[in-house]
Motif scaffolding. Structure first.
Motif, PDB file in Angstrom:
ATOM      1  N   GLU B 114     -52.799  50.799 -31.494  1.00 50.34           N
ATOM      2  CA  GLU B 114     -51.289  51.258 -30.869  1.00 50.34           C
ATOM      3  C   GLU B 114     -51.222  51.381 -29.602  1.00 50.34           C
ATOM      4  OE1 GLU B 114     -49.538  52.692 -35.131  1.00 50.34           O
ATOM      5  OE2 GLU B 114     -50.254  54.113 -33.785  1.00 50.34           O
ATOM      6  N   ASN B 115     -52.252  52.211 -29.105  1.00 53.64           N
ATOM      7  CA  ASN B 115     -52.416  52.321 -27.738  1.00 53.64           C
ATOM      8  C   ASN B 115     -52.577  50.963 -26.876  1.00 53.64           C
ATOM      9  OD1 ASN B 115     -52.323  54.968 -26.336  1.00 53.64           O
ATOM     10  ND2 ASN B 115     -53.740  55.579 -28.093  1.00 53.64           N
ATOM     11  N   LEU B 116     -53.251  50.207 -27.181  1.00 54.95           N
ATOM     12  CA  LEU B 116     -53.519  48.847 -26.578  1.00 54.95           C
ATOM     13  C   LEU B 116     -52.238  48.134 -26.689  1.00 54.95           C
ATOM     14  CD1 LEU B 116     -56.892  47.755 -28.082  1.00 54.95           C
ATOM     15  CD2 LEU B 116     -56.485  48.328 -25.666  1.00 54.95           C
ATOM     16  N   ASN B 117     -51.623  48.106 -27.861  1.00 52.78           N
ATOM     17  CA  ASN B 117     -50.264  47.258 -27.733  1.00 52.78           C
ATOM     18  C   ASN B 117     -49.415  47.769 -26.918  1.00 52.78           C
ATOM     19  OD1 ASN B 117     -49.999  44.852 -29.593  1.00 52.78           O
ATOM     20  ND2 ASN B 117     -50.761  46.269 -31.127  1.00 52.78           N
ATOM     21  N   LEU B 118     -49.150  49.000 -26.806  1.00 50.84           N
ATOM     22  CA  LEU B 118     -48.061  49.639 -25.819  1.00 50.84           C
ATOM     23  C   LEU B 118     -48.711  49.227 -24.355  1.00 50.84           C
ATOM     24  CD1 LEU B 118     -46.082  51.717 -24.747  1.00 50.84           C
ATOM     25  CD2 LEU B 118     -47.861  53.401 -24.904  1.00 50.84           C
ATOM     26  N   TYR B 119     -49.879  49.410 -24.057  1.00 52.87           N
ATOM     27  CA  TYR B 119     -50.303  48.749 -22.730  1.00 52.87           C
ATOM     28  C   TYR B 119     -49.920  47.331 -22.353  1.00 52.87           C
ATOM     29  CZ  TYR B 119     -50.980  53.640 -21.133  1.00 52.87           C
ATOM     30  OH  TYR B 119     -50.768  55.001 -20.890  1.00 52.87           O
ATOM     31  N   ALA B 120     -50.233  46.707 -23.322  1.00 53.84           N
ATOM     32  CA  ALA B 120     -49.818  45.262 -23.291  1.00 53.84           C
ATOM     33  C   ALA B 120     -48.331  45.013 -23.195  1.00 53.84           C
ATOM     34  CB  ALA B 120     -50.477  44.542 -24.573  1.00 53.84           C
ATOM     35  N   ASP B 121     -47.535  45.719 -23.905  1.00 52.77           N
ATOM     36  CA  ASP B 121     -46.399  45.591 -23.632  1.00 52.77           C
ATOM     37  C   ASP B 121     -45.628  45.712 -22.206  1.00 52.77           C
ATOM     38  OD1 ASP B 121     -45.551  44.564 -26.134  1.00 52.77           O
ATOM     39  OD2 ASP B 121     -45.147  46.760 -27.043  1.00 52.77           O
ATOM     40  N   LEU B 122     -46.280  47.073 -21.771  1.00 54.65           N
ATOM     41  CA  LEU B 122     -45.932  47.307 -20.682  1.00 54.65           C
ATOM     42  C   LEU B 122     -46.497  46.633 -19.389  1.00 54.65           C
ATOM     43  CD1 LEU B 122     -46.463  51.257 -20.930  1.00 54.65           C
ATOM     44  CD2 LEU B 122     -44.260  50.060 -21.040  1.00 54.65           C
ATOM     45  N   GLN B 123     -47.464  46.053 -19.645  1.00 60.22           N
ATOM     46  CA  GLN B 123     -48.028  44.900 -18.479  1.00 60.22           C
ATOM     47  C   GLN B 123     -47.635  43.708 -18.791  1.00 60.22           C
ATOM     48  OE1 GLN B 123     -49.580  45.834 -16.135  1.00 60.22           O
ATOM     49  NE2 GLN B 123     -50.951  47.917 -16.620  1.00 60.22           N
ATOM     50  N   GLY B 124     -46.959  43.499 -19.863  1.00 57.30           N
ATOM     51  CA  GLY B 124     -46.080  42.107 -20.018  1.00 57.30           C
ATOM     52  C   GLY B 124     -47.266  41.037 -20.408  1.00 57.30           C
ATOM     53  N   VAL B 125     -48.330  41.512 -21.304  1.00 58.42           N
ATOM     54  CA  VAL B 125     -49.125  40.261 -21.806  1.00 58.42           C
ATOM     55  C   VAL B 125     -48.355  39.616 -23.111  1.00 58.42           C
ATOM     56  CG1 VAL B 125     -51.522  40.029 -22.784  1.00 58.42           C
ATOM     57  CG2 VAL B 125     -51.060  41.662 -21.204  1.00 58.42           C
ATOM     58  N   PRO B 126     -48.277  38.667 -22.849  1.00 56.18           N
ATOM     59  CA  PRO B 126     -47.760  37.785 -24.046  1.00 56.18           C
ATOM     60  C   PRO B 126     -48.416  37.787 -25.530  1.00 56.18           C
ATOM     61  CG  PRO B 126     -48.554  36.073 -22.566  1.00 56.18           C
ATOM     62  CD  PRO B 126     -48.683  37.351 -21.891  1.00 56.18           C
ATOM     63  N   GLY B 127     -47.616  37.801 -26.536  1.00 56.31           N
ATOM     64  CA  GLY B 127     -48.175  38.001 -27.805  1.00 56.31           C
ATOM     65  C   GLY B 127     -49.418  37.115 -28.175  1.00 56.31           C
ATOM     66  N   ASP B 128     -49.072  35.723 -27.819  1.00 54.60           N
ATOM     67  CA  ASP B 128     -50.443  34.818 -28.192  1.00 54.60           C
ATOM     68  C   ASP B 128     -51.617  35.276 -27.433  1.00 54.60           C
ATOM     69  OD1 ASP B 128     -48.546  34.213 -26.273  1.00 54.60           O
ATOM     70  OD2 ASP B 128     -48.814  32.064 -26.669  1.00 54.60           O
ATOM     71  N   ALA B 129     -51.530  35.512 -26.254  1.00 56.80           N
ATOM     72  CA  ALA B 129     -52.839  35.856 -25.395  1.00 56.80           C
ATOM     73  C   ALA B 129     -53.484  37.053 -25.926  1.00 56.80           C
ATOM     74  CB  ALA B 129     -52.433  35.988 -24.062  1.00 56.80           C
ATOM     75  N   ARG B 130     -52.539  38.172 -26.312  1.00 51.36           N
ATOM     76  CA  ARG B 130     -52.816  39.239 -26.646  1.00 51.36           C
ATOM     77  C   ARG B 130     -54.192  39.484 -27.454  1.00 51.36           C
ATOM     78  NH1 ARG B 130     -48.178  43.515 -27.840  1.00 51.36           N
ATOM     79  NH2 ARG B 130     -47.227  42.462 -25.927  1.00 51.36           N
ATOM     80  N   GLN B 131     -53.955  38.564 -28.695  1.00 53.89           N
ATOM     81  CA  GLN B 131     -55.221  38.891 -29.755  1.00 53.89           C
ATOM     82  C   GLN B 131     -56.570  38.674 -29.125  1.00 53.89           C
ATOM     83  OE1 GLN B 131     -54.841  40.667 -32.347  1.00 53.89           O
ATOM     84  NE2 GLN B 131     -52.859  40.796 -31.820  1.00 53.89           N
ATOM     85  N   ASP B 132     -56.551  37.494 -28.384  1.00 56.08           N
ATOM     86  CA  ASP B 132     -57.918  37.100 -27.918  1.00 56.08           C
ATOM     87  C   ASP B 132     -58.480  38.064 -26.964  1.00 56.08           C
ATOM     88  OD1 ASP B 132     -57.515  34.852 -29.160  1.00 56.08           O
ATOM     89  OD2 ASP B 132     -56.996  33.576 -27.420  1.00 56.08           O
ATOM     90  N   ARG B 133     -57.419  38.656 -25.944  1.00 63.14           N
ATOM     91  CA  ARG B 133     -57.792  39.573 -24.945  1.00 63.14           C
ATOM     92  C   ARG B 133     -58.391  40.922 -25.612  1.00 63.14           C
ATOM     93  NH1 ARG B 133     -60.107  40.213 -20.555  1.00 63.14           N
ATOM     94  NH2 ARG B 133     -59.548  42.264 -19.251  1.00 63.14           N
TER      95      ARG B 133
END
Lengths: 369, 597, 387
Positions: B114-133
């Motif tokens: 959940e922490n990672l997802n929050l920062y991914a949202d805030l940094q604007g990482v698109p959903g599809d690229a997210r899982q790989d990262r």
């Protein structure tokens, strides 16, 4: 032992009074609250806005209305011309009360018949409504008496002479302001003590204390004394303001009053330290104090009588030290109650204080982290 | 592709500046004092490498980081990061940097993912690229098995790794790390470093990292040395150490305790630094050239002197010594105000099979050790190893669940209060009354110990003199610098002449100079027969102890003198193991043992 | 947002980024609320506890008041008199024989009033038609005393009516006051206390909770980590407003359900208007909470400030218990600055009177102004800087 208690007391005072914020919290809000409560918290009605719908043109109706206007409690805000105007004026809260005098009013009166006057009240605030009605009824009764006397007709076979003891003008300030002494003393002592141990725990100084030769009893005493003196000072300031600023009579003995204050502060400190020993952080301490203070104030008889509560709540109030103190305050201030009559109020506070202080002292060392 | 991009951003060593500071000044007002955090500072930081920011506590490292991240506005001067003004265009700068503050703001009641997802949202990482990262980051940090655990339940090292992962969700061009390894155990520390160097190597990231661990400075490509808001030097770490060539030695004298040797050495005018390493002493001389071994320590003819490689730390201390003229003098001879209780040998602290349970979790599972009078005993281990719990039990602050303990013949929890007059305790964080003045704090503690009137006054005066607090006697403790706070804390725990002193991570967050100062005091006390129990996570400090216990997960892994412990892990690969090597190898062995059983 | 448009990227993608950041923040806040029992407690448990305490504990309706009757010379007339008082549910009659005994009882608090029928009561009743009855009330609690003397007067008039009827005549009083009470005909104090209480609860959820959770972010260092991300001020503020707005509306719904179904308070106006007005008030309260936390940045100070600045005034100066018209003029002026004042007026009207647009509109307008001011100041004061 006394040396250590003294050192701790001095330290507590320094810590409390050197900090600008806590100095403010201890002294400013109580004084502001005293003024606000003293002036704002009143059940007495002044300037009740009323509207008149008078269908009668005789002198009697005018006389009755002028009694309303001249009473000092009522302010006329509108004159209505038809029945349809009554509802909007009340709905919009322009007037609390509408006096409706029918067309036959004067004629009936002169013929010696009973003539009705209709009073319509906005019941949204039921207490205000009831009081306004009582004021109106008093005015009507007065009117009746003079009317009967003047017309020489026999009045009712008996008449009522009402007197109020202890507070002849029935000013609710006399009731509320002595209560504030208890309310504010409770708030300040509870806050001062409820946060004191929690603050030390949070800052780690409590551990530092526990590894010194100081004993729990001494910690309790060292923590109790500052709250005690601050409570006494606070109570004294408010009592002086009550007597000299708000002109409320202090009829009983100061000694009796201070016996009550001392016992009450002890019980409040006991509860404060108990909250404090349970709380790990200041935030928990604050929340705990809040959770205790709100019900304690509501269930103390400060604004509304305990007798009006359902029985189970009445039983619950027996655990509330403020309840006893309220009785003492009002008894000593207004009734001049002697010491012996208040013994039943003194001992429960002493018991509450002792029990809580003992538990708090035990918790200091045995509380699991 | 990656290489192309890398070259597009920066060229390592090409001299392109990724951060430029020009005449930057910044001051803060706390209480009545104004602190000049940065004083007309100019610097250039190059890209594609790790730049270390090194300096004692309060030298302005964090302020500098915050200025670059656009979180503070400079009073004067300009801060440029990635070619943009960090003050005027802070949002744009923030969009392309990653910043990990000293205490990274993990939401402790959110899980790792959940922490990672929050920062991914805030940094604007698109959903599809997210899982790989995320996969990559989890692999990199080793947090994979813990994705659903609440951040608050992670160990200190894992928290830091998660913090790093959160700042890396969208691979930033510039990474700012403010003391990322403080309070992290050596194993996690090594892992963090390998992640950071991989980022620089493989992703072409530029990293600016501040640290107070001087051994870490040697891992940086370049080091900026800071002191009191100014830059003392900027160069490759090897360049710094090379100035110390020919000035560094180890010294040992048979049958002489390391710390006694150290004290004798430090009294000499020509010695810059001397630190204990088990039974030897590492010596840094003021000037180059071989000193006369036989004349170094009078009365010790069989002394051995061996030249050693200089370290970054030597250079650092040497530079700081020039700045701060404070020298260790022989005033420690007078550490304890009264006559010492004397006594010879005998166990002062005894612990047998000590256990402590919180809920269904054992923080301490059966610890046994004993400490002799006049010994400096260390408890060493990562965060959460159970050191502090053991400590608190010994001080009587926590009841043990099981086991036997005695401190000076008492269980302090049940002992009469007078028994506690014989111990001194200094806790991890500053725990004195912050809004009381130095003198008021001293007066309070001395009177709690029963000294009033003249005797009390004398003690207070002694403390003010001994700890050089005289100038600050009337200042509010909260306004003191960290080093002075620690001195005050130590004064408060020593004034009543305890026979046993408990020090819980008393040097964490303190700069190397202050740390040396503390250890001199501790050594002097031990000389006078005071028993000292310390906990620490600084491996080098373990070398200062007479004996130590290494703890992890509530158990003692090894117990003995520093030399014994080090020799226990000696192998072909590590012929001269340091304490850190010993520690890591012990922990790895125990972890392997657990897995196989 | 202090930057000029940054990357030349299309506005649409920037908007998408902003939406993503906002949903991220809102989701985070909701998870935190769900995992932190104290937020749930403040939002849902506190309303229940407070409603119970106030609904049952605060009542201005005196019933079964102990009243002592001293009859110096008991006979048929006095027993008829006592009989007519017995019928009233307001009194609990205590028969006493002498005045000193009655005074003693009054002083010790066992009775609140004394009705004294003198020796010559019956005689004068028949002859002169001017029989004296003395009523003494304990005036310490002025409000109760006044209500009590009203009750006694009412019972007295009823007795006069009975007396007249017994003699075959009608009661001859010149003017008879007939009263009609609108909206709350039984004059139950619960009917106005419970709606007013909702305003207090909303103040607590809005201001206290928001102030504390925002301050928590500063204290735990999470705010510093948030600030270096590309998140904008507006998004941080909205990210706090949306979840606590939802929580507040939840607490509101719970309170309304309890008020209507447990305390049987009539709800005469429209539910939609009720919730619209509540939303306005909630925004104001949230704005106050945000402002406090931005200025305090420390949970402890924020908590205390929220109680002193929002909770206590909402209690005393909102007209919830004490009538604003009767306060001294300077204090009446101050009450205009208390948002709860407007909300209490709206609530009491919607619950008891219905959709009275003139009342609702003006008070709602005041709330719009206040919420704009508070949220505006918060947004200005909230900087993406650590100073």
């Amino acid at each position: 032992m006394w040396r250590r208690v003294f050192a701790l007391t001095v330290k507590e005072f320094l810590a409390l009074l050197k900090d600008k914020k806590s100095r403010l919290v201890v002294f400013i809000p109580p004084l502001v609250q005293l003024l606000v409560f003293g002036y704002a918290a009143t059940f007495d009605l002044k300037n009740i806005p009323f509207a008149v719908y008078n269908e009668d043109s005789g002198s009697a109706s005018r006389e009755l209305l002028s009694r309303f206007r001249g009473s000092g409690n009522f302010t006329e805000v509108a004159t209505l011309r038809n029945e349809g105007e009554i509802s909007p004026v009340i709905n919009r809260q322009k007037a609390l009360l509408v006096i409706h005098i029918g067309p036959e009013f004067n004629r009936n009166l002169l013929k010696g018949r009973t003539s009705p006057v209709q009073v319509i009240v906005d019941g949204r605030n039921s207490n205000t409504a009831m009081l306004a009605m009582n004021y109106a009824r008093t005015i009507v009764n007065e009117f009746n008496r003079t009317w009967s006397e003047r017309s020489g007709k026999p009045g009712p076979p008996a008449h009522l002479v009402t007197r109020a003891w202890f507070n002849p003008n029935l000013e609710s300030r006399w009731f509320i302001v002595p209560g504030i002494v208890g309310l504010l003393t409770l708030v300040v002592t509870t806050l001062v003590t409820a946060l004191s141990v929690a603050r030390e725990r949070e800052q780690g100084t409590f551990d530092q204390l526990l590894v010194t030769p100081i004993r729990p009893v001494e910690i309790i005493m060292g923590k109790t004394l500052p709250g005690f003196f601050i409570g006494i000072a606070e109570a004294t300031i408010i009592i002086l303001a009550t007597v000299f600023w708000f002109d409320i009579p202090l009829r009983g003995s100061v000694l009796t009053l201070y016996t009550g204050i001392i016992l009450f502060i002890l019980s409040a400190i006991g509860i404060g330290l108990m909250i404090s020993s349970l709380a790990v952080t200041q935030q928990q301490g604050l929340l705990g104090a809040f959770l205790f203070l709100v019900p304690a104030i509501i269930l103390s008889g400060f604004t509304t009588p305990i007798a009006n509560m359902p029985p189970f709540l009445q039983d619950l109030t027996l655990l509330n030290p403020l309840r006893y103190f309220m009785v003492i305050l009002r008894g000593v201030f207004l009734e001049g109650a002697p010491f012996h009559r208040l013994i039943n109020q003194f001992w429960p506070m002493a018991v509450i204080g002792m029990v809580n202080l003992t538990i708090a002292g035990w918790l200091f060392r045995h509380r699991l982290y | 592709m990656a290489d192309l991009q890398l070259q597009g951003i920066c060229k390592a060593g090409s001299g392109d500046a990724i951060i430029t500071l020009l005449n930057v000044s910044k001051s803060f007002v706390t209480g009545k004092r104004t602190i000049q955090a940065l004083d007309n500072l100019s610097a250039r930081v190059q890209g594609c490498m790790i730049t270390g920011l090194v300096g004692p506590d309060g030298s302005g490292k964090t302020t500098l980081m915050r200025l670059i991240a656009g979180l503070l506005e400079p009073d004067k001067g300009t801060v440029t990061a990635l070619g943009r003004d960090a003050t005027a265009e802070s949002l744009l700068v923030q969009a392309s940097i990653g910043y990990m503050p000293q205490r990274f703001g993990l939401y402790e009641d959110l899980s790792v993912s959940e922490n990672l997802n929050l920062y991914a949202d805030l940094q604007g990482v698109p959903g599809d690229a997210r899982q790989d990262r995320f996969q990559e980051l989890m692999h990199m940090t080793g947090l994979g098995p813990f994705v659903s655990r609440l951040a608050g339940r992670l160990s200190g090292g894992m928290k830091q790794k998660l913090g790093l992962a959160c700042t890396l969700v969208r691979s930033p061009q510039l990474l700012l790390l403010d003391e990322p390894t403080v309070g992290v155990d050596p194993v996690s520390r090594r892992e963090l470093w390998s992640i950071v160097s991989r980022l620089v190597r493989e992703e072409g990231m530029s990293v600016l990292l501040s640290t107070s661990y001087l051994d870490e400075a040697e891992n940086c490509t370049e080091v900026i040395m800071m002191f009191e808001g100014q830059i003392l030097g900027q160069d490759r770490p090897a360049k710094f150490s090379s100035t110390m060539e020919g000035r560094t030695f180890t010294v040992s004298v048979p049958d002489m305790k390391g710390r006694i040797l150290q004290k004798k050495l430090l009294l000499r005018e020509d010695v810059t630094d001397a630190i204990v390493q088990g039974d030897r002493v590492r010596l840094v001389m003021r000037t180059q050239g071989n000193p006369d071994a036989s004349a170094l320590v009078p009365g010790a003819p069989d002394i051995t002197l061996r030249p050693v490689q200089p370290r970054f730390e030597d250079a650092f201390i040497s530079v700081l010594r020039q700045q701060r003229s404070a020298r260790i003098t022989d005033r420690e001879a007078d550490m304890k105000p009264g006559p010492s209780p004397g006594g010879n040998g005998g166990n002062v602290i005894e612990v047998k099979n000590l256990k402590r349970r919180f809920g269904d979790f054992y923080a301490v599972k059966g610890v046994t050790f004993s400490v002799e009078r006049g010994e400096v005993f260390g408890l060493l281990g990562p965060n959460g190893a159970g050191k502090s719990t053991t400590f608190r039990i010994l001080c009587g602050l926590l009841p043990p669940t099981e086991g036997m303990l005695s401190v000076a013949g008492h269980d302090l929890r049940r002992a009469p209060s007078a028994a506690r007059a014989h111990i001194g305790y200094m806790s991890q964080k500053f725990s004195l009354y912050g809004n009381l003045s130095v003198r008021e704090n001293l007066r309070f503690f001395i009177s709690v110990y029963g000294f009033t009137g003249n005797a009390g006054q004398k003690k207070i005066q002694w403390a003010l003199d001994q700890f050089e607090l005289g100038d600050y006697a009337e200042s509010t403790s909260n306004d003191l610098s960290l080093g002075h706070k620690q001195r005050l804390a130590m004064a408060c725990s020593l004034m009543h002449e305890p026979d046993i002193l408990f020090l819980d991570e008393h040097t964490s967050g303190v700069d190397p100079l202050a740390r040396r100062e503390f250890w001199h005091r501790i050594n002097a006390l031990a000389e006078q027969g005071v028993t000292v129990l310390v906990t620490t996570h600084f491996m080098e400090e373990a070398d200062y102890c007479d004996r130590l216990a290494i703890m992890t997960a509530g158990e003692v892994l090894a117990l003995g003198t520093p030399a014994e412990i080090k020799s226990g892990v000696r192998s072909a690969e590590i012929p001269e193991p340091t304490m850190e090597d010993a520690f890591i190898s012990l922990i790895q062995t125990s972890a392997r043992g657990e897995r196989s059983s | 947002m202090n930057g000029k448009p940054g990357k030349s990227g299309p506005a649409e993608s920037r908007r998408a980024g902003s939406r993503m950041r906002l949903t991220g923040l809102v989701r985070k806040e909701f998870i935190q609320i769900l995992r932190d029992p104290s937020s749930i407690a403040i939002a849902f448990l506190m309303p229940v506890v407070l409603l119970f305490l106030f609904g049952y504990g605060v009542s201005l309706d005196a019933e079964h008041v102990p009243v002592g009757i001293v009859v110096a010379n008991p006979d048929q007339d006095t027993s008829r008199f006592i009989g007519s008082f017995r019928q009233s549910r307001y009194f609990e009659l205590v028969l006493l024989s002498t005045m000193p005994e009655a005074v003693e009882a009054m002083e010790s608090g066992t009775i609140d009033a004394i009705i004294h029928l003198r020796q010559d009561f019956s005689k004068k009743l028949k002859t002169s038609g001017d029989a004296p009855m003395q009523v003494i009330v304990n005036g310490v609690d002025a409000n109760t005393a006044r209500i009590l003397s009203g009750y006694i007067e009412g019972a007295w008039i009823r007795w006069l009516g009975h007396e007249a009827m017994a003699e075959g005549a009608t009661l001859k009083i010149p003017v008879q006051m007939e009263h009609r009470v609108w909206f709350n005909s039984e004059l139950r104090s619960r009917n106005y206390l419970v709606p007013g209480l909702i305003a207090i609860i909303m103040t607590l959820i809005g201001a206290l909770l928001t102030a504390m959770v925002m301050a928590r972010e500063w204290e735990r260092g999470t705010m510093e980590a948030l600030m270096v991300t590309p998140v904008a001020r507006r998004e941080i503020i909205l990210g706090k407003l949306i979840p606590y707005f939802a929580l507040g509306i939840g607490g509101m719904a719970l309170s309304v359900l309890l008020a209507v179904f447990l305390f049987n308070v009539p709800l005469r106006g429209s539910v939609i208007v009720l919730f619209a007005a509540s939303s306005l008030f909630l925004l104001t309260a949230l704005g106050m909470g945000l402002l406090i936390s931005i200025l305090a940045k420390n949970q402890f100070v924020a908590g205390q400030a929220a109680i002193i600045v929002t909770f206590l005034p909402a209690f005393i100066l909102s007209g919830f218990i004490f009538d604003i018209n009767s306060m001294p003029a300077p204090i009446q002026v101050i009450t205009h600055l208390i948002a709860a004042r407007y909300f209490v007026a709206i609530l009491q009207t919607i619950f008891l009177a219905g959709n009275v647009w003139s009342v609702i509109a003006w008070n709602a307008l005041a709330l719009v102004v206040m919420s704009t001011v508070f949220l505006g100041i918060s947004r200005r004061k909230f900087r993406k800087r650590l100073e």
